[in-house]
Design a protein around this motif. Structure first.
Motif, PDB file in Angstrom:
ATOM      1  N   LEU A 263      44.138  41.763  52.260  1.00  0.00           N
ATOM      2  CA  LEU A 263      42.979  42.468  51.729  1.00  0.00           C
ATOM      3  C   LEU A 263      43.007  42.490  50.204  1.00  0.00           C
ATOM      4  N   GLU A 264      44.147  42.133  49.637  1.00  0.00           N
ATOM      5  CA  GLU A 264      44.231  41.956  48.190  1.00  0.00           C
ATOM      6  C   GLU A 264      43.197  40.936  47.725  1.00  0.00           C
ATOM      7  N   TYR A 265      42.927  39.939  48.551  1.00  0.00           N
ATOM      8  CA  TYR A 265      41.905  38.946  48.232  1.00  0.00           C
ATOM      9  C   TYR A 265      40.532  39.592  48.167  1.00  0.00           C
ATOM     10  N   VAL A 266      40.234  40.465  49.136  1.00  0.00           N
ATOM     11  CA  VAL A 266      38.937  41.143  49.173  1.00  0.00           C
ATOM     12  C   VAL A 266      38.744  41.995  47.925  1.00  0.00           C
ATOM     13  N   VAL A 267      39.766  42.766  47.584  1.00  0.00           N
ATOM     14  CA  VAL A 267      39.693  43.635  46.409  1.00  0.00           C
ATOM     15  C   VAL A 267      39.486  42.813  45.139  1.00  0.00           C
ATOM     16  N   THR A 268      40.262  41.747  44.982  1.00  0.00           N
ATOM     17  CA  THR A 268      40.177  40.923  43.770  1.00  0.00           C
ATOM     18  C   THR A 268      38.827  40.227  43.669  1.00  0.00           C
ATOM     19  N   ASP A 269      38.364  39.643  44.758  1.00  0.00           N
ATOM     20  CA  ASP A 269      37.102  38.903  44.719  1.00  0.00           C
ATOM     21  C   ASP A 269      35.921  39.845  44.515  1.00  0.00           C
ATOM     22  N   ALA A 270      35.932  40.996  45.160  1.00  0.00           N
ATOM     23  CA  ALA A 270      34.846  41.966  44.975  1.00  0.00           C
ATOM     24  C   ALA A 270      34.837  42.504  43.545  1.00  0.00           C
ATOM     25  N   ALA A 271      36.018  42.696  42.954  1.00  0.00           N
ATOM     26  CA  ALA A 271      36.099  43.139  41.561  1.00  0.00           C
ATOM     27  C   ALA A 271      35.502  42.088  40.628  1.00  0.00           C
ATOM     28  N   ILE A 272      35.734  40.817  40.930  1.00  0.00           N
ATOM     29  CA  ILE A 272      35.142  39.738  40.135  1.00  0.00           C
ATOM     30  C   ILE A 272      33.622  39.820  40.177  1.00  0.00           C
ATOM     31  N   LYS A 273      33.079  40.032  41.353  1.00  0.00           N
ATOM     32  CA  LYS A 273      31.623  40.132  41.501  1.00  0.00           C
ATOM     33  C   LYS A 273      31.066  41.299  40.679  1.00  0.00           C
ATOM     34  N   ALA A 274      31.778  42.432  40.721  1.00  0.00           N
ATOM     35  CA  ALA A 274      31.321  43.604  39.973  1.00  0.00           C
ATOM     36  C   ALA A 274      31.379  43.346  38.466  1.00  0.00           C
ATOM     37  N   LEU A 275      32.454  42.728  37.996  1.00  0.00           N
ATOM     38  CA  LEU A 275      32.595  42.449  36.568  1.00  0.00           C
ATOM     39  C   LEU A 275      31.588  41.392  36.103  1.00  0.00           C
ATOM     40  N   GLN A 276      31.220  40.478  36.998  1.00  0.00           N
ATOM     41  CA  GLN A 276      30.211  39.491  36.640  1.00  0.00           C
ATOM     42  C   GLN A 276      28.869  40.157  36.392  1.00  0.00           C
ATOM     43  N   LYS A 277      28.542  41.179  37.187  1.00  0.00           N
ATOM     44  CA  LYS A 277      27.302  41.911  36.947  1.00  0.00           C
ATOM     45  C   LYS A 277      27.344  42.612  35.593  1.00  0.00           C
ATOM     46  N   GLU A 278      28.520  43.102  35.224  1.00  0.00           N
ATOM     47  CA  GLU A 278      28.701  43.797  33.961  1.00  0.00           C
ATOM     48  C   GLU A 278      28.824  42.810  32.794  1.00  0.00           C
TER      49      GLU A 278
END
Length: 334
Positions: A263-278
């Protein structure tokens, strides 16, 4: 820190921490939910499509009908792992079937053959959302399929709160179903709430969390009465007696299984998506994601480390004896 099994709220908090957005609402919880689900589906594909070592597998059986060649696949069907035909009673009374290509659709257009020694000319093919058999099956033949189910989206857990005991005529609408709330009244409000939860869970469908979520979507805000979902038949316009809250965990909830901390993958990839919006820098997380993919691909492939996979022996070649090239061999009637 992530764990093998996490709920959506736990994943959302871990993702906010990874993206350093714990106190920021620039990305809403609803957006984080969509990012997390998208990333969870990516992890699922890594385990299923590249290295399908049966991390996710279900069994489904049905009866064949005379002159009916196409049968519905399960509603949650994603990928087929195998098709069996029952040839005798008992747990070992199955033989594995082989697929046919579209070019071979008329090659086996002869009488369906099935023998007790495991020889059959029955073949299958996936066609849209159907399983297509040739030649035409016989009545009463049993088919068992092994398949990978589609992944279910993650939902926030839900709490059912009863503000007052329901009275005759109070109804709760869940999707296309209606629950008589008065029939769920218990000795206490807590018991009534539990009875209502059980009634929702008993409605059927893909999962309790999904059904509860379908109710929550009718709410205008957390901890407020749901006028759309509740109807008082005896006193129109009266105060709603049942309300739902997404503020704490009660009953069943959908959880994500990371198998081995993946699930570390899920957390890391979702964080990337959030930072891309920012429009923030995601370079470090992109490197971490690449390393995680490499780790998952290396660790997930050989689930049985002691006995790696070999070429399969599927009970001779499943041909039509005595035709073909030997006892039980051959590729069908020539």
């Amino acid at each position: 820190m992530t764990y093998p099994v996490m709920t959506l709220p736990e994943l959302r908090l871990a993702t906010r921490q990874r993206a350093d957005m714990v106190k920021s609402q620039f990305v809403t919880d609803q957006e984080f939910n969509s990012y997390i689900n998208a990333s969870y589906f990516e992890l699922y594909d890594l385990l299923v499509q590249k290295y399908g070592n049966d991390y996710y597998m279900k069994e489904y059986s049905f009866q064949l009908q005379t002159n009916v060649t196409r049968y519905d696949l399960p509603d949650d069907f994603f990928k087929l792992l195998g098709v069996d035909l029952r040839i005798s009673d008992g747990p070992d009374g199955y033989v594995s079937l082989r697929p046919f290509t579209l070019a071979e659709r008329n090659r086996y257009s002869t009488a369906n053959v099935q023998t007790w020694i495991g020889v059959t000319n029955l073949r299958y093919r996936i066609s849209a959302n159907k399983l297509w058999f040739t030649p035409s099956p016989n009545m009463g033949q049993t088919i068992r399929i092994w398949y990978v189910p589609r992944l279910k989206a993650l939902f926030d857990p839900v709490t059912i709160t009863v503000a007052a005991q329901p009275v005759s005529g109070d109804l709760l609408t869940v999707g296309a179903s209606t629950i008589d709330l008065f029939a769920q009244v218990g000795a206490t409000l807590a018991e009534t709430a539990e009875n209502i939860s059980d009634a929702i869970n008993a409605l059927g469908g893909d999962g309790a969390a999904e059904r509860l979520n379908s109710v929550v979507t009718l709410a205008s805000a957390v901890d407020t009465p749901i006028g759309i979902a509740v109807e008082n038949a005896t006193t129109p316009g009266a105060d709603v007696r049942v309300q739902l809250s997404a503020s704490s965990i009660t009953g069943e909830s959908t959880t994500a299984d990371g198998v081995s901390g993946w699930l570390e993958y899920v957390v890391t990839d979702a964080a990337i998506k959030a930072l891309q919006k920012e429009e923030s820098d995601t370079t470090t997380l992109q490197f971490q994601k690449a390393a995680l993919i490499k780790r998952i691909e290396a660790a997930a492939e050989n689930r049985d480390a002691g006995s790696p996979a070999t070429i399969a022996d599927v009970q001779w070649t499943n041909g039509t004896w005595p035709f073909g090239n030997g006892f039980g061999g051959g590729g069908g009637i020539p």
